[in-house]
Design an enzyme around this catalytic site. Structure first.
Site, PDB file in Angstrom:
ATOM      1  N   ARG A 211       0.856  -1.195   0.000  1.00 26.63           N
ATOM      2  CA  ARG A 211       0.000   0.000   0.000  1.00 26.63           C
ATOM      3  C   ARG A 211       0.884   1.234   0.000  1.00 26.63           C
ATOM      4  O   ARG A 211       1.649   1.436   0.942  1.00 26.63           O
ATOM      5  CB  ARG A 211      -0.873   0.015   1.260  1.00 26.63           C
ATOM      6  CG  ARG A 211      -1.667  -1.268   1.500  1.00 26.63           C
ATOM      7  CD  ARG A 211      -2.999  -1.214   0.786  1.00 26.63           C
ATOM      8  NE  ARG A 211      -3.719  -2.460   0.826  1.00 26.63           N
ATOM      9  CZ  ARG A 211      -4.909  -2.627   1.411  1.00 26.63           C
ATOM     10  NH1 ARG A 211      -5.490  -1.634   2.044  1.00 26.63           N
ATOM     11  NH2 ARG A 211      -5.524  -3.786   1.345  1.00 26.63           N
ATOM     12  N   GLU A 213       0.674   4.109   0.994  1.00 26.48           N
ATOM     13  CA  GLU A 213       0.103   5.125   1.886  1.00 26.48           C
ATOM     14  C   GLU A 213       1.147   6.220   2.072  1.00 26.48           C
ATOM     15  O   GLU A 213       2.272   5.924   2.425  1.00 26.48           O
ATOM     16  CB  GLU A 213      -0.190   4.548   3.278  1.00 26.48           C
ATOM     17  CG  GLU A 213      -0.792   3.162   3.303  1.00 26.48           C
ATOM     18  CD  GLU A 213      -2.281   3.196   3.540  1.00 26.48           C
ATOM     19  OE1 GLU A 213      -2.857   4.299   3.528  1.00 26.48           O
ATOM     20  OE2 GLU A 213      -2.858   2.113   3.710  1.00 26.48           O
ATOM     21  N   ARG A 219       0.093   2.778  12.941  1.00 24.66           N
ATOM     22  CA  ARG A 219      -0.646   1.553  12.593  1.00 24.66           C
ATOM     23  C   ARG A 219      -0.751   1.278  11.088  1.00 24.66           C
ATOM     24  O   ARG A 219      -1.532   0.446  10.658  1.00 24.66           O
ATOM     25  CB  ARG A 219      -2.025   1.557  13.235  1.00 24.66           C
ATOM     26  CG  ARG A 219      -2.807   2.755  12.899  1.00 24.66           C
ATOM     27  CD  ARG A 219      -3.831   3.039  13.967  1.00 24.66           C
ATOM     28  NE  ARG A 219      -4.655   4.122  13.474  1.00 24.66           N
ATOM     29  CZ  ARG A 219      -5.945   4.027  13.228  1.00 24.66           C
ATOM     30  NH1 ARG A 219      -6.577   2.917  13.482  1.00 24.66           N
ATOM     31  NH2 ARG A 219      -6.594   5.050  12.765  1.00 24.66           N
ATOM     32  N   HIS A 220       0.070   2.001  10.300  1.00 18.13           N
ATOM     33  CA  HIS A 220       0.115   1.720   8.865  1.00 18.13           C
ATOM     34  C   HIS A 220       1.514   1.306   8.427  1.00 18.13           C
ATOM     35  O   HIS A 220       2.503   1.884   8.888  1.00 18.13           O
ATOM     36  CB  HIS A 220      -0.279   2.963   8.051  1.00 18.13           C
ATOM     37  CG  HIS A 220      -1.735   3.250   8.085  1.00 18.13           C
ATOM     38  ND1 HIS A 220      -2.293   4.094   9.015  1.00 18.13           N
ATOM     39  CD2 HIS A 220      -2.750   2.798   7.313  1.00 18.13           C
ATOM     40  CE1 HIS A 220      -3.607   4.139   8.815  1.00 18.13           C
ATOM     41  NE2 HIS A 220      -3.907   3.364   7.795  1.00 18.13           N
ATOM     42  N   GLU A 357      -9.254  -0.753  13.568  1.00 22.11           N
ATOM     43  CA  GLU A 357      -9.847  -1.726  12.640  1.00 22.11           C
ATOM     44  C   GLU A 357      -8.869  -2.875  12.372  1.00 22.11           C
ATOM     45  O   GLU A 357      -7.682  -2.638  12.169  1.00 22.11           O
ATOM     46  CB  GLU A 357     -10.144  -0.999  11.320  1.00 22.11           C
ATOM     47  CG  GLU A 357     -10.685  -1.892  10.239  1.00 22.11           C
ATOM     48  CD  GLU A 357     -10.504  -1.280   8.845  1.00 22.11           C
ATOM     49  OE1 GLU A 357     -10.853  -0.103   8.635  1.00 22.11           O
ATOM     50  OE2 GLU A 357     -10.004  -2.004   7.962  1.00 22.11           O
ATOM     51  N   SER A 360     -11.593  -6.038   7.106  1.00 25.04           N
ATOM     52  CA  SER A 360     -12.723  -5.627   6.266  1.00 25.04           C
ATOM     53  C   SER A 360     -13.195  -6.852   5.514  1.00 25.04           C
ATOM     54  O   SER A 360     -12.372  -7.683   5.126  1.00 25.04           O
ATOM     55  CB  SER A 360     -12.316  -4.611   5.197  1.00 25.04           C
ATOM     56  OG  SER A 360     -11.907  -3.431   5.765  1.00 25.04           O
ATOM     57  N   ARG A 408      -1.572  -5.968  12.604  1.00 28.57           N
ATOM     58  CA  ARG A 408      -2.519  -5.321  13.541  1.00 28.57           C
ATOM     59  C   ARG A 408      -3.038  -6.329  14.563  1.00 28.57           C
ATOM     60  O   ARG A 408      -3.313  -5.978  15.703  1.00 28.57           O
ATOM     61  CB  ARG A 408      -3.677  -4.687  12.783  1.00 28.57           C
ATOM     62  CG  ARG A 408      -3.228  -3.432  12.059  1.00 28.57           C
ATOM     63  CD  ARG A 408      -4.423  -2.618  11.639  1.00 28.57           C
ATOM     64  NE  ARG A 408      -4.001  -1.459  10.884  1.00 28.57           N
ATOM     65  CZ  ARG A 408      -4.823  -0.570  10.387  1.00 28.57           C
ATOM     66  NH1 ARG A 408      -6.128  -0.712  10.570  1.00 28.57           N
ATOM     67  NH2 ARG A 408      -4.370   0.458   9.721  1.00 28.57           N
TER      68      ARG A 408
HETATM   69  P1  AMO Z   1      -8.626  -3.436   3.694  1.00 28.10           P
HETATM   70  O1  AMO Z   1      -8.014  -2.502   2.728  1.00 28.10           O
HETATM   71  O2  AMO Z   1      -9.546  -2.850   4.719  1.00 28.10           O
HETATM   72  O3  AMO Z   1      -9.494  -4.538   2.935  1.00 28.10           O
HETATM   73  O4  AMO Z   1      -7.496  -4.275   4.422  1.00 28.10           O
HETATM   74  C1  AMO Z   1      -7.818  -5.323   5.313  1.00 28.10           C
HETATM   75  C2  AMO Z   1      -7.047  -5.199   6.595  1.00 28.10           C
HETATM   76  O5  AMO Z   1      -5.644  -5.197   6.329  1.00 28.10           O
HETATM   77  C3  AMO Z   1      -4.972  -4.353   7.245  1.00 28.10           C
HETATM   78  N1  AMO Z   1      -4.282  -3.277   6.510  1.00 28.10           N
HETATM   79  C4  AMO Z   1      -3.125  -2.707   6.881  1.00 28.10           C
HETATM   80  N2  AMO Z   1      -2.313  -2.944   7.920  1.00 28.10           N
HETATM   81  C5  AMO Z   1      -1.199  -2.194   8.025  1.00 28.10           C
HETATM   82  N3  AMO Z   1      -0.862  -1.216   7.150  1.00 28.10           N
HETATM   83  C6  AMO Z   1      -1.642  -0.941   6.092  1.00 28.10           C
HETATM   84  N4  AMO Z   1      -1.298   0.009   5.221  1.00 28.10           N
HETATM   85  C7  AMO Z   1      -2.834  -1.703   5.911  1.00 28.10           C
HETATM   86  N5  AMO Z   1      -3.833  -1.701   5.008  1.00 28.10           N
HETATM   87  C8  AMO Z   1      -4.693  -2.650   5.392  1.00 28.10           C
HETATM   88  C9  AMO Z   1      -6.029  -3.786   8.181  1.00 28.10           C
HETATM   89  C10 AMO Z   1      -7.287  -3.890   7.353  1.00 28.10           C
HETATM   90  O6  AMO Z   1      -8.440  -3.983   8.157  1.00 28.10           O
HETATM   91  N6  AMO Z   1      -9.751  -6.678   0.004  1.00 28.10           N
HETATM   92  C11 AMO Z   1     -10.172  -6.178   1.297  1.00 28.10           C
HETATM   93  C12 AMO Z   1     -10.490  -7.309   2.252  1.00 28.10           C
HETATM   94  C13 AMO Z   1     -11.709  -8.131   1.879  1.00 28.10           C
HETATM   95  O7  AMO Z   1     -12.785  -7.524   1.644  1.00 28.10           O
HETATM   96  O8  AMO Z   1     -11.603  -9.339   1.833  1.00 28.10           O
HETATM   97  C14 AMO Z   1      -9.087  -5.301   1.876  1.00 28.10           C
HETATM   98  O9  AMO Z   1      -7.935  -5.354   1.467  1.00 28.10           O
HETATM   99  O10 AMO Z   1      -6.092  -4.603   9.338  1.00 28.10           O
END
Ligand code: AMO
Length: 434
Positions: A211, A213, A219-220, A357, A360, A408
């Site tokens: 990602r 970001e 937490r990212h 969170e 998802s 997480r």
């Molecule tokens: P989403 O983008 O919410 O959903 O990601 C799912 C979970 O992955 C973790 N996460 C991260 N942890 C750390 N750093 C990040 N940059 C990061 N991005 C995400 C979180 C988040 O809740 N395809 C959907 C899932 C699905 O619907 O099956 C998805 O990727 O804990």
């Protein structure tokens, strides 16, 4: 073959060869102690200077801290030794000398800042409390795999170099693939969905997601570990049940098999496996309850994403894991199905820990025409996703699934302040190496 004895296995009466790192040397004059550390613990090596060969004493006590040594000798009972036994050495071999100046102190007597620790992760992981995090992480992943097997899933691995993104709202990392534009995959989303229409039907994957970001938060990460699940003939409620099973299994595995590590982290007394089933709160109830806390400067309205402070205020009230369901369709991705009776509402859900969170998920749109229309509504070109949409014309069952952030889960389970603590070599805005 490694024929050494682990320090934890050295018993009084044994003739043993132990090997590991010089943790500490305490020279009391006529007698000196060297503490040797390996992956199982520590053992005291006793040097009685007058009674031992000078060369042996000189080698053993002249070595720098954190050097690797091998010691052979008799294991004896000694009440005053930290582990109740000690070794009286017959030989000491310096296997790999360490510099006298270390970038950080693995004995933990001098604290180091997180960046210094991450730059020197090898030394950092010589500390019991850091090693404990990664032993727990490994156990957590083992328990999660076992739980998935119990749910009848097949483990899959999908490509990390891809042609399209799937998760709007977070940027892609572009790469060059033989002269063609490609990306690092943001989520196995589309691939795992394609598998529910295959002979596999119910799958899971544990793998990296990327990602781009821009923000740097505790937490990212820019590379995270996603624990993904997808099943044919599941609706969102079945998917939430499976999610609860897997999260609880992770806690149970750690409670059962990581007593020493929890003790090391000071969590032995407080660690709890979630007993109660996770409440399911609708998005509407969630925003009402957040607004009622009075914690936000501006009241939330229908369609808003939940801000971090809002999640925290609600988490404090809930005090346990909980799901938020029935999100507005407009803020969920194209692959999430709308509710049958109200297309403003989606089948999407999030699993929340009181502090953030974790997951998802949702039921997916499996009807070809609706899926293609959804792409267009989100401003995405359906043609770019033809490899995916095409399979929805050849018998794609209704299905649901979710993605759980591995780091997480570790972070919230152990109450870590920073997600980087849960990754060996984190990737963030500032950090590309080591
Ligand atoms: P989403 O983008 O919410 O959903 O990601 C799912 C979970 O992955 C973790 N996460 C991260 N942890 C750390 N750093 C990040 N940059 C990061 N991005 C995400 C979180 C988040 O809740 N395809 C959907 C899932 C699905 O619907 O099956 C998805 O990727 O804990």
């Amino acid at each position: 073959m490694d024929e050494r004895t682990y320090t934890a296995d050295a018993e009084p009466g044994d003739e043993a060869t132990v090997a590991g790192w010089v943790h500490e040397i305490r020279d009391l004059g006529g007698i000196a102690f060297l503490i040797l550390r390996d992956t199982t613990g520590k053992i005291q090596v006793k040097f009685e200077k007058d009674e031992m060969d000078d060369d042996l004493v000189e080698t053993g006590l002249g070595v720098h801290r954190e050097s690797v040594i091998r010691v052979a000798g008799a294991v004896e009972e000694e009440e005053r030794a930290p582990t109740g036994v000690e070794i009286v050495p017959e030989s000491v071999e310096v296997v790999a000398e360490a510099d006298p100046e270390l970038p950080l102190d693995p004995s933990g007597k001098v604290d180091a800042e997180l960046p210094t620790r991450l730059d020197n992760r090898t030394l950092d992981l010589r500390k019991d409390e850091v090693k404990a995090i990664f032993e727990i992480r490994a156990e957590l992943l083992r328990s999660v795999r076992e739980a998935f097997r119990g749910l009848g899933c097949t483990e899959i691995n999908t490509p990390k170099i891809v042609a399209t993104g799937t998760e709007g709202g977070t940027e892609l990392f572009p790469i060059t693939y033989f002269g063609q534009e490609a990306f690092m995959n943001q989520s196995p989303q589309l691939f795992k969905q394609l598998m529910v229409g295959s002979g596999l039907e119910r799958v899971f994957e544990i793998g990296p997601i990327f990602r781009a970001e821009e923000h740097n938060t505790p937490r990212h990460l820019n590379e995270a570990t996603s624990i993904d699940f997808e099943s044919a003939f599941f609706d969102e409620s079945d998917a939430m049940d499976a999610c609860e099973t897997v999260v609880r299994a992770a806690y149970e595995g750690v409670a059962e098999n990581c007593a020493t590590e929890l003790e090391t982290l000071g969590l032995a007394e407080t660690f709890e496996v979630p007993e109660e089933s996770f409440p399911r709160l609708s998005y509407e109830e969630a925003i009402e309850r957040i607004n009622a806390t009075g914690e936000l400067d501006e009241q939330l309205v229908w369609g808003d994403d939940l801000p971090t402070e809002g999640e925290r205020a609600l988490g404090e009230e809930m005090g346990q894991h909980y799901f938020i369901t029935e999100w507005p369709s407009e803020i969920k991705p194209f692959y999430i199905k709308d509710k049958e009776d109200d297309e403003q509402l989606s089948t999407g859900f999030d699993l929340m820990h009181p502090s953030m969170e974790l997951v998802s998920g949702g039921q997916r749109e499996h009807r070809y025409e609706h899926l293609v229309a959804g792409f267009e509504q989100q401003g995405l070109d359906p043609e770019a996703f033809e490899y995916y949409t095409k399979m929805f014309r050849y018998g794609m069952p209704p299905h649901a699934g979710w993605g759980l952030g591995g780091e997480r889960l570790v972070m919230t389970m152990l109450g870590l302040d920073n997600i980087r603590e849960a990754v060996l070599f984190p990737r963030d805005r500032q950090r590309l190496s080591p």
